[in-house]
Write a protein that holds these residues in place. Structure first.
Motif, PDB file in Angstrom:
ATOM      1  N   GLY A 123     -26.595  36.227  17.923  1.00 37.71           N
ATOM      2  CA  GLY A 123     -26.925  35.976  19.186  1.00 37.71           C
ATOM      3  C   GLY A 123     -28.098  34.965  19.508  1.00 37.71           C
ATOM      4  O   GLY A 123     -28.213  34.737  20.571  1.00 37.71           O
ATOM      5  N   THR A 124     -28.925  34.485  18.626  1.00 40.15           N
ATOM      6  CA  THR A 124     -29.898  33.510  18.739  1.00 40.15           C
ATOM      7  C   THR A 124     -29.336  32.095  18.488  1.00 40.15           C
ATOM      8  O   THR A 124     -29.911  31.079  18.774  1.00 40.15           O
ATOM      9  N   LEU A 125     -28.193  32.032  18.076  1.00 39.01           N
ATOM     10  CA  LEU A 125     -27.399  30.609  17.765  1.00 39.01           C
ATOM     11  C   LEU A 125     -27.091  29.785  19.189  1.00 39.01           C
ATOM     12  O   LEU A 125     -26.799  30.475  20.213  1.00 39.01           O
ATOM     13  N   GLY A 126     -27.714  28.654  19.334  1.00 40.64           N
ATOM     14  CA  GLY A 126     -27.780  27.780  20.491  1.00 40.64           C
ATOM     15  C   GLY A 126     -26.319  26.964  20.694  1.00 40.64           C
ATOM     16  O   GLY A 126     -25.543  27.044  19.575  1.00 40.64           O
ATOM     17  N   GLU A 153     -25.679  23.801  20.528  1.00 43.95           N
ATOM     18  CA  GLU A 153     -25.544  22.776  19.488  1.00 43.95           C
ATOM     19  C   GLU A 153     -25.058  23.370  18.244  1.00 43.95           C
ATOM     20  O   GLU A 153     -24.091  22.633  17.428  1.00 43.95           O
ATOM     21  N   GLU A 154     -25.498  24.399  17.801  1.00 42.17           N
ATOM     22  CA  GLU A 154     -25.232  24.971  16.687  1.00 42.17           C
ATOM     23  C   GLU A 154     -23.807  25.521  16.637  1.00 42.17           C
ATOM     24  O   GLU A 154     -23.018  25.419  15.698  1.00 42.17           O
ATOM     25  N   VAL A 155     -23.416  26.225  17.774  1.00 41.46           N
ATOM     26  CA  VAL A 155     -22.023  26.677  18.057  1.00 41.46           C
ATOM     27  C   VAL A 155     -21.192  25.707  17.802  1.00 41.46           C
ATOM     28  O   VAL A 155     -20.199  25.902  17.028  1.00 41.46           O
ATOM     29  N   ILE A 156     -21.271  24.622  18.460  1.00 41.69           N
ATOM     30  CA  ILE A 156     -20.308  23.651  18.797  1.00 41.69           C
ATOM     31  C   ILE A 156     -20.237  22.935  17.151  1.00 41.69           C
ATOM     32  O   ILE A 156     -19.007  22.425  16.841  1.00 41.69           O
ATOM     33  N   ASP A 157     -21.351  22.570  16.557  1.00 41.14           N
ATOM     34  CA  ASP A 157     -21.211  22.229  15.361  1.00 41.14           C
ATOM     35  C   ASP A 157     -20.510  23.070  14.109  1.00 41.14           C
ATOM     36  O   ASP A 157     -19.481  22.591  13.448  1.00 41.14           O
ATOM     37  N   PHE A 158     -20.721  24.340  14.552  1.00 41.20           N
ATOM     38  CA  PHE A 158     -19.991  25.229  13.506  1.00 41.20           C
ATOM     39  C   PHE A 158     -18.418  25.315  13.784  1.00 41.20           C
ATOM     40  O   PHE A 158     -17.585  25.235  13.050  1.00 41.20           O
ATOM     41  N   ALA A 159     -18.039  25.039  15.181  1.00 45.64           N
ATOM     42  CA  ALA A 159     -16.743  24.930  15.725  1.00 45.64           C
ATOM     43  C   ALA A 159     -16.205  23.730  15.018  1.00 45.64           C
ATOM     44  O   ALA A 159     -14.801  23.868  14.444  1.00 45.64           O
ATOM     45  N   VAL A 160     -16.613  22.558  15.376  1.00 43.22           N
ATOM     46  CA  VAL A 160     -16.097  21.329  14.731  1.00 43.22           C
ATOM     47  C   VAL A 160     -16.038  21.199  13.346  1.00 43.22           C
ATOM     48  O   VAL A 160     -15.020  20.914  12.732  1.00 43.22           O
ATOM     49  N   ALA A 161     -16.887  21.709  12.710  1.00 43.93           N
ATOM     50  CA  ALA A 161     -16.663  21.606  11.159  1.00 43.93           C
ATOM     51  C   ALA A 161     -15.498  22.867  10.465  1.00 43.93           C
ATOM     52  O   ALA A 161     -15.105  22.355   9.380  1.00 43.93           O
ATOM     53  N   ASN A 162     -15.283  23.532  11.396  1.00 44.03           N
ATOM     54  CA  ASN A 162     -13.959  24.502  10.951  1.00 44.03           C
ATOM     55  C   ASN A 162     -12.692  24.118  11.593  1.00 44.03           C
ATOM     56  O   ASN A 162     -11.692  24.918  11.642  1.00 44.03           O
ATOM     57  N   THR A 163     -12.555  23.255  12.515  1.00 41.80           N
ATOM     58  CA  THR A 163     -11.324  22.922  13.215  1.00 41.80           C
ATOM     59  C   THR A 163     -10.603  22.116  12.179  1.00 41.80           C
ATOM     60  O   THR A 163     -10.845  21.287  11.311  1.00 41.80           O
ATOM     61  N   ARG A 164      -9.207  22.343  12.089  1.00 40.45           N
ATOM     62  CA  ARG A 164      -8.148  21.787  11.106  1.00 40.45           C
ATOM     63  C   ARG A 164      -7.089  21.098  11.869  1.00 40.45           C
ATOM     64  O   ARG A 164      -6.734  21.779  12.929  1.00 40.45           O
ATOM     65  N   GLU A 165      -6.522  20.190  11.327  1.00 37.51           N
ATOM     66  CA  GLU A 165      -5.671  19.357  12.001  1.00 37.51           C
ATOM     67  C   GLU A 165      -4.495  20.307  12.317  1.00 37.51           C
ATOM     68  O   GLU A 165      -3.790  20.201  13.288  1.00 37.51           O
ATOM     69  N   ASP A 166      -3.827  21.034  11.022  1.00 37.01           N
ATOM     70  CA  ASP A 166      -2.829  21.742  11.344  1.00 37.01           C
ATOM     71  C   ASP A 166      -2.771  22.913  11.932  1.00 37.01           C
ATOM     72  O   ASP A 166      -1.869  23.820  11.849  1.00 37.01           O
ATOM     73  N   ALA A 167      -4.023  23.420  12.544  1.00 36.14           N
ATOM     74  CA  ALA A 167      -4.000  24.490  13.310  1.00 36.14           C
ATOM     75  C   ALA A 167      -3.923  24.303  14.773  1.00 36.14           C
ATOM     76  O   ALA A 167      -4.245  23.250  15.308  1.00 36.14           O
ATOM     77  N   ALA A 222     -19.530  31.996  26.490  1.00 33.85           N
ATOM     78  CA  ALA A 222     -18.886  31.664  27.639  1.00 33.85           C
ATOM     79  C   ALA A 222     -19.173  30.494  28.529  1.00 33.85           C
ATOM     80  O   ALA A 222     -18.527  29.711  29.040  1.00 33.85           O
ATOM     81  N   ALA A 223     -20.541  29.949  28.399  1.00 34.08           N
ATOM     82  CA  ALA A 223     -20.882  28.697  29.054  1.00 34.08           C
ATOM     83  C   ALA A 223     -20.526  27.355  28.636  1.00 34.08           C
ATOM     84  O   ALA A 223     -20.649  26.300  29.135  1.00 34.08           O
ATOM     85  N   TRP A 224     -19.984  27.550  27.246  1.00 30.97           N
ATOM     86  CA  TRP A 224     -19.705  26.296  26.567  1.00 30.97           C
ATOM     87  C   TRP A 224     -18.108  26.148  26.178  1.00 30.97           C
ATOM     88  O   TRP A 224     -17.770  25.397  25.362  1.00 30.97           O
ATOM     89  N   LEU A 225     -17.281  26.919  26.730  1.00 27.79           N
ATOM     90  CA  LEU A 225     -15.966  26.965  26.547  1.00 27.79           C
ATOM     91  C   LEU A 225     -15.200  25.609  26.569  1.00 27.79           C
ATOM     92  O   LEU A 225     -14.710  24.975  25.670  1.00 27.79           O
ATOM     93  N   THR A 226     -15.664  24.976  27.622  1.00 26.68           N
ATOM     94  CA  THR A 226     -15.109  23.745  27.807  1.00 26.68           C
ATOM     95  C   THR A 226     -15.501  22.707  26.816  1.00 26.68           C
ATOM     96  O   THR A 226     -14.914  21.775  26.373  1.00 26.68           O
ATOM     97  N   ASP A 227     -16.978  22.605  26.702  1.00 30.79           N
ATOM     98  CA  ASP A 227     -17.344  21.781  25.598  1.00 30.79           C
ATOM     99  C   ASP A 227     -16.872  22.117  24.087  1.00 30.79           C
ATOM    100  O   ASP A 227     -16.758  21.072  23.494  1.00 30.79           O
ATOM    101  N   LEU A 228     -16.558  23.277  23.675  1.00 29.70           N
ATOM    102  CA  LEU A 228     -16.080  23.599  22.530  1.00 29.70           C
ATOM    103  C   LEU A 228     -14.709  22.954  22.453  1.00 29.70           C
ATOM    104  O   LEU A 228     -14.297  22.402  21.223  1.00 29.70           O
ATOM    105  N   GLU A 229     -13.784  22.967  23.479  1.00 27.68           N
ATOM    106  CA  GLU A 229     -12.564  22.804  23.413  1.00 27.68           C
ATOM    107  C   GLU A 229     -12.482  21.040  23.315  1.00 27.68           C
ATOM    108  O   GLU A 229     -11.619  20.501  22.614  1.00 27.68           O
TER     109      GLU A 229
END
Length: 245
Positions: free
Chosen positions: A167-170, A172-186, A199-206
């Motif tokens: 719950g303490t992850l902010g 930028e950490e969440v977005i970096d974690f998402a980008v690092a685990n995105t795969r082209e074939d997914a 919730a506040a970052w869903l648009t940024d994540l996508e």
């Protein structure tokens, strides 16, 4: 948007304290705003271990939480711990849902089941998973998705033991974690921990991943609306909410 629908009244059972503020936030992000009733459920240990999660998702804890929601006027209820449902398998999840529906007499579901339905809703055949859990728990999530013929092309486990730490992850950490685990074939990226803010970052994540992103609190809220028949297209909550039929 169908403005004839009255605001939804949604119940959420949430273990402990981590990212529960995502739910009232999402309640205010939709139109019309939803009435959110959130109850914190108990547990013996805050740990992403099979033993601790099984205890956390016990019928006793869920029943006590459900009883606290009785008389609130909610139209659906969610058990919002992904891991403390999928570790128990499909039979355990069914028991959780049955217990909640029996006590509250409204449709019920769990975050794990919400993931399975949300993946189908966006027509994703192959998914990547960015899990904050230890590896053994993350593997249980993949096994759960296998029941629904969902092809997991990538699975990561960050190895965080407690929900409080997650719950303490902010942002930028969440977005970096998402980008690092995105795969082209997914077709989509799954981030399965309800202890993680998103919730506040869903648009940024996508935007950062270039993929539909399904997060635990997002799919839980979507499922709660779906269950009570008040799911309508919404902006700002990711492609899942934009593609409502």
């Amino acid at each position: 948007m169908d403005q004839t629908l009255p605001p939804a009244r949604l119940g959420f059972l949430y273990p402990g304290h981590a990212a529960e503020d995502d739910y009232p936030l999402m309640g205010g992000m939709i139109d019309p705003p939803a009435e959110v009733h959130l109850i914190h459920t108990g547990f013996l240990e805050d740990a992403h271990t099979i033993k601790a999660l099984s205890e956390m998702g016990s019928i006793g804890h869920l029943s006590k939480g459900a009883e606290a929601l009785a008389g609130s006027g909610i139209e659906s209820v969610m058990w919002t711990s992904t891991s403390a449902s999928f570790v128990l398998g499909l039979d355990g999840i069914r028991q959780q849902i049955d217990a909640l529906e029996k006590i509250l007499c409204v449709p019920a579901s769990t975050t794990a089941m919400a993931f399975a339905r949300a993946i189908t809703a966006i027509d994703a055949k192959k998914v990547a998973i960015a899990a904050t859990y230890p590896e053994d728990v993350a593997l249980r999530f993949r096994q759960f998705l296998n029941h629904f013929d969902i092809d997991v092309v990538h699975l990561s486990s960050r190895g965080i033991v407690t929900a409080a730490e997650v719950g303490t992850l902010g942002k930028e950490e969440v977005i970096d974690f998402a980008v690092a685990n995105t795969r082209e074939d997914a077709d989509a990226l799954l981030i399965p921990d309800t202890a993680l803010h998103s919730a506040a970052w869903l648009t940024d994540l996508e935007q950062a991943t270039g993929k539909p992103v399904l997060t635990a609190n997002q799919v839980s809220f979507w499922e709660a609306l779906r269950l009570c028949g008040k799911l309508t297209p919404q902006a700002g909550l990711g492609r899942l909410f934009e593609e409502v039929l």
